[in-house]
Design a protein around this motif. Structure first.
Motif, PDB file in Angstrom:
ATOM      1  N   ASN A 281      38.649  30.252  55.507  1.00 25.83           N
ATOM      2  CA  ASN A 281      37.170  29.763  55.965  1.00 25.83           C
ATOM      3  C   ASN A 281      37.902  30.489  57.992  1.00 25.83           C
ATOM      4  O   ASN A 281      36.875  30.151  58.186  1.00 25.83           O
ATOM      5  CB  ASN A 281      36.577  28.608  57.064  1.00 25.83           C
ATOM      6  N   THR A 282      38.002  31.517  57.989  1.00 19.76           N
ATOM      7  CA  THR A 282      38.472  32.199  59.245  1.00 19.76           C
ATOM      8  C   THR A 282      37.911  33.542  59.384  1.00 19.76           C
ATOM      9  O   THR A 282      37.842  33.190  60.181  1.00 19.76           O
ATOM     10  CB  THR A 282      40.683  32.081  58.892  1.00 19.76           C
ATOM     11  N   PHE A 283      38.854  34.571  58.613  1.00 19.61           N
ATOM     12  CA  PHE A 283      38.101  35.737  59.236  1.00 19.61           C
ATOM     13  C   PHE A 283      36.548  36.434  58.604  1.00 19.61           C
ATOM     14  O   PHE A 283      36.323  36.356  58.048  1.00 19.61           O
ATOM     15  CB  PHE A 283      39.426  36.504  57.319  1.00 19.61           C
ATOM     16  N   ASP A 284      36.616  37.600  58.806  1.00 22.92           N
ATOM     17  CA  ASP A 284      35.199  37.833  59.397  1.00 22.92           C
ATOM     18  C   ASP A 284      34.855  38.839  58.300  1.00 22.92           C
ATOM     19  O   ASP A 284      34.020  38.952  57.133  1.00 22.92           O
ATOM     20  CB  ASP A 284      35.171  38.634  60.668  1.00 22.92           C
ATOM     21  N   ARG A 285      36.122  39.200  57.832  1.00 23.05           N
ATOM     22  CA  ARG A 285      36.392  40.715  57.232  1.00 23.05           C
ATOM     23  C   ARG A 285      37.762  39.819  56.103  1.00 23.05           C
ATOM     24  O   ARG A 285      38.562  40.438  56.999  1.00 23.05           O
ATOM     25  CB  ARG A 285      36.334  42.095  57.778  1.00 23.05           C
ATOM     26  N   VAL A 286      37.449  40.133  54.477  1.00 27.28           N
ATOM     27  CA  VAL A 286      38.781  40.719  53.842  1.00 27.28           C
ATOM     28  C   VAL A 286      38.986  41.132  53.178  1.00 27.28           C
ATOM     29  O   VAL A 286      37.976  42.047  52.557  1.00 27.28           O
ATOM     30  CB  VAL A 286      39.442  38.954  53.498  1.00 27.28           C
ATOM     31  N   LEU A 287      40.018  42.276  52.569  1.00 25.96           N
ATOM     32  CA  LEU A 287      40.396  43.014  51.944  1.00 25.96           C
ATOM     33  C   LEU A 287      41.391  42.847  50.435  1.00 25.96           C
ATOM     34  O   LEU A 287      42.360  42.399  51.309  1.00 25.96           O
ATOM     35  CB  LEU A 287      41.000  44.549  53.174  1.00 25.96           C
ATOM     36  N   VAL A 288      41.664  42.600  49.572  1.00 23.49           N
ATOM     37  CA  VAL A 288      41.865  42.339  48.521  1.00 23.49           C
ATOM     38  C   VAL A 288      42.707  43.233  47.411  1.00 23.49           C
ATOM     39  O   VAL A 288      41.142  43.475  46.679  1.00 23.49           O
ATOM     40  CB  VAL A 288      41.338  41.066  48.111  1.00 23.49           C
ATOM     41  N   ASP A 289      43.644  44.165  48.095  1.00 25.73           N
ATOM     42  CA  ASP A 289      43.392  45.502  47.135  1.00 25.73           C
ATOM     43  C   ASP A 289      44.465  45.285  46.320  1.00 25.73           C
ATOM     44  O   ASP A 289      45.677  45.553  46.758  1.00 25.73           O
ATOM     45  CB  ASP A 289      43.920  47.108  48.307  1.00 25.73           C
ATOM     46  N   VAL A 290      44.432  44.752  45.470  1.00 24.80           N
ATOM     47  CA  VAL A 290      45.402  44.215  44.444  1.00 24.80           C
ATOM     48  C   VAL A 290      45.734  44.999  44.049  1.00 24.80           C
ATOM     49  O   VAL A 290      45.973  46.018  43.972  1.00 24.80           O
ATOM     50  CB  VAL A 290      44.377  43.161  43.664  1.00 24.80           C
ATOM     51  N   PRO A 291      47.772  44.554  43.301  1.00 23.32           N
ATOM     52  CA  PRO A 291      48.541  45.493  42.201  1.00 23.32           C
ATOM     53  C   PRO A 291      47.737  45.565  41.097  1.00 23.32           C
ATOM     54  O   PRO A 291      46.920  44.688  40.662  1.00 23.32           O
ATOM     55  CB  PRO A 291      48.840  44.761  42.611  1.00 23.32           C
ATOM     56  N   CYS A 292      47.426  47.320  40.379  1.00 20.08           N
ATOM     57  CA  CYS A 292      46.816  46.652  38.860  1.00 20.08           C
ATOM     58  C   CYS A 292      47.584  47.766  38.407  1.00 20.08           C
ATOM     59  O   CYS A 292      49.315  47.965  38.879  1.00 20.08           O
ATOM     60  CB  CYS A 292      45.396  47.044  39.986  1.00 20.08           C
ATOM     61  N   THR A 293      46.873  48.346  37.316  1.00 19.19           N
ATOM     62  CA  THR A 293      47.361  49.329  36.387  1.00 19.19           C
ATOM     63  C   THR A 293      47.963  50.478  37.241  1.00 19.19           C
ATOM     64  O   THR A 293      48.459  52.014  36.134  1.00 19.19           O
ATOM     65  CB  THR A 293      46.976  49.611  35.242  1.00 19.19           C
ATOM     66  N   THR A 294      47.524  50.954  38.311  1.00 12.80           N
ATOM     67  CA  THR A 294      47.003  51.976  38.660  1.00 12.80           C
ATOM     68  C   THR A 294      47.150  53.214  37.633  1.00 12.80           C
ATOM     69  O   THR A 294      48.305  53.682  37.649  1.00 12.80           O
ATOM     70  CB  THR A 294      49.112  52.470  39.328  1.00 12.80           C
ATOM     71  N   ASP A 295      46.101  53.099  37.107  1.00 11.17           N
ATOM     72  CA  ASP A 295      45.975  54.002  36.246  1.00 11.17           C
ATOM     73  C   ASP A 295      47.067  55.670  36.354  1.00 11.17           C
ATOM     74  O   ASP A 295      47.231  56.367  35.334  1.00 11.17           O
ATOM     75  CB  ASP A 295      44.653  54.139  35.711  1.00 11.17           C
ATOM     76  N   ARG A 296      46.937  56.235  37.440  1.00 10.73           N
ATOM     77  CA  ARG A 296      47.148  58.254  37.370  1.00 10.73           C
ATOM     78  C   ARG A 296      48.099  57.709  37.374  1.00 10.73           C
ATOM     79  O   ARG A 296      49.341  58.707  36.582  1.00 10.73           O
ATOM     80  CB  ARG A 296      46.453  58.586  38.897  1.00 10.73           C
ATOM     81  N   HIS A 297      48.983  57.236  38.494  1.00 10.82           N
ATOM     82  CA  HIS A 297      50.685  56.806  38.159  1.00 10.82           C
ATOM     83  C   HIS A 297      50.903  56.866  37.050  1.00 10.82           C
ATOM     84  O   HIS A 297      51.565  57.281  35.662  1.00 10.82           O
ATOM     85  CB  HIS A 297      51.191  55.513  39.252  1.00 10.82           C
TER      86      HIS A 297
END
Ligand code: SAM
Length: 371
Positions: A234-250
């Motif tokens: 209950n703290t942050f005004d904005r949260v970015l959750v840029d998760v690890p994924c299969t990074t398709d292009r790589h």
């Protein structure tokens, strides 16, 4: 130069082939007739954007403009967005226990930070950027990234004094973009990987003046993000959750550090669960009224919309948190000259690779905490 591997030690099916086989099977179903053109773009040279470092003193903007680049953020189509429904309640596809998701249209007039600038070469022009040079303060003039990965940062809509969390921050491209707004009150950057956190620190020191990197305005940690909600909720005004994924292009282009290699099958299978836990932690970390941006660089429905659907359901079920999905159509409308967006996505928006504008894939979905 690296010596080529002996044929005998080469895997029979290199990870890039396994990735392409997997994508052919899943994305041909998911994307239908779009898949062949997305596939050829994914297998072609990607296009970069130069995220301008407004803290640098060099005349980089003029220099890049003289080379034929344009800032895609200010150079948008101002034609009005066709009328959207005033406010719509949409059901979530899938299981019967899904919670109906309220889709907000409140951001029809999206506020875009005038300070974030990202330069790109024109459509169809695949000229490469030269590496950025340090100025007299040793700050680099721009950060090269997939221009589509600036979109989640723009859509996060940072306002003056906001307390912001970037839960999976390394190596730091999006953190550099968020800091360009020069509006953040306090920024927490976290990444579970110690080595990648070191890289993040190096990136920050190459782009941001020292006086802005003090404990008064910044905290950098290497914690497991899935546990964040238990510690600081209950703290942050904005949260970015840029998760690890299969990074398709790589995954289709590079055999090194490829999540489709045989010894990483378990890690790959666990990705959707890890992504769900990270998103839930980000939701808990946000304050009521706060906004959370979930983003990936995969086309996978299972890692994108399915994760968001489950997170919305579990946030309510387990934590009593009600969320609304923020409509990002004003953003896609604004940038439709620069990127190809997937049509009619049920939840969130996605930049899909295209030969004329070979950015992405980038998926993003913004949630707002109502409670
Ligand atoms: N946002 C970064 C940027 O713009 O440069 C890229 C983030 S990358 C897609 C995903 C990151 O998640 C990786 O650096 C990885 O180390 C980190 N990660 C993986 N598991 C994590 C966890 N449990 N908690 C926090 N970070 C995690």
């Amino acid at each position: 130069r690296m010596k080529e591997k002996w044929a005998a030690t080469l895997p029979k099916f290199p990870p890039t082939s396994l990735a392409l086989q997997h994508f052919d099977a899943t994305y041909s179903v998911q994307l239908g007739q779009l898949w062949p053109s997305v596939r050829i773009a994914l297998l072609s040279e990607r296009k970069y954007g130069a995220l301008l470092n407004t803290f640098s003193h060099d005349a980089v903007l003029e220099d890049l403009q003289a080379k034929g680049c344009r800032d895609f953020i200010t150079d948008t189509d101002t034609e009005a967005l066709p009328c959207l429904d005033p406010e719509s309640v949409v059901g979530v596809e899938g299981e019967s226990n899904d919670v109906p998701v309220k889709k907000s249209n409140a951001d029809r007039h999206l506020k875009i930070s005038p300070k974030i600038k990202c330069l790109v070469f024109p459509r169809g022009d695949i000229t490469r950027f030269k590496p950025a040079r340090p100025d007299t303060q040793r700050l680099l003039g721009y950060y090269l990234l997939d221009a589509a990965s600036v979109l989640p940062c723009l859509a996060l809509d940072i306002q003056e004094g906001h307390i912001v969390l970037d839960l999976c921050a390394a190596p730091g491209g999006k953190a550099v973009a968020l800091l360009q707004t020069q509006a953040i009150g306090f920024l927490c950057l976290n990444d579970t990987s110690v080595s990648r956190t070191l890289r993040l620190k190096k990136v920050l020191h190459s782009y941001i003046p020292k006086e802005l990197l003090t404990s008064k305005n910044l905290r950098i940690t290497s914690s497991d993000g899935t546990k964040w909600g238990e510690i600081e909720n209950n703290t942050f005004d904005r949260v970015l959750v840029d998760v690890p994924c299969t990074t398709d292009r790589h995954s289709v282009m590079e055999d090194d550090n490829n999540i489709f290699s045989k010894n990483r099958i378990g890690e790959r299978r666990r990705l959707p669960q890890l992504q769900l836990e990270l998103l839930l932690a980000g939701i808990e970390a946000a304050c009521p009224g706060g906004e959370i941006m979930y983003s990936t660089c995969t086309l996978s429905h299972i890692q994108n919309q399915s994760v968001v659907e489950q997170a919305i359901h579990l946030a309510q079920e387990n934590h009593g948190i009600i969320l609304e999905v923020v409509d990002l159509r004003p953003l896609t409308h604004m940038f439709r000259k620069t990127f190809h967006f997937a049509p009619n996505l049920h939840l969130g928006e996605m930049v899909i690779p295209h030969l004329g504008a070979n950015f992405g894939p980038i998926y993003m979905c913004k949630l707002r905490r109502l409670t």
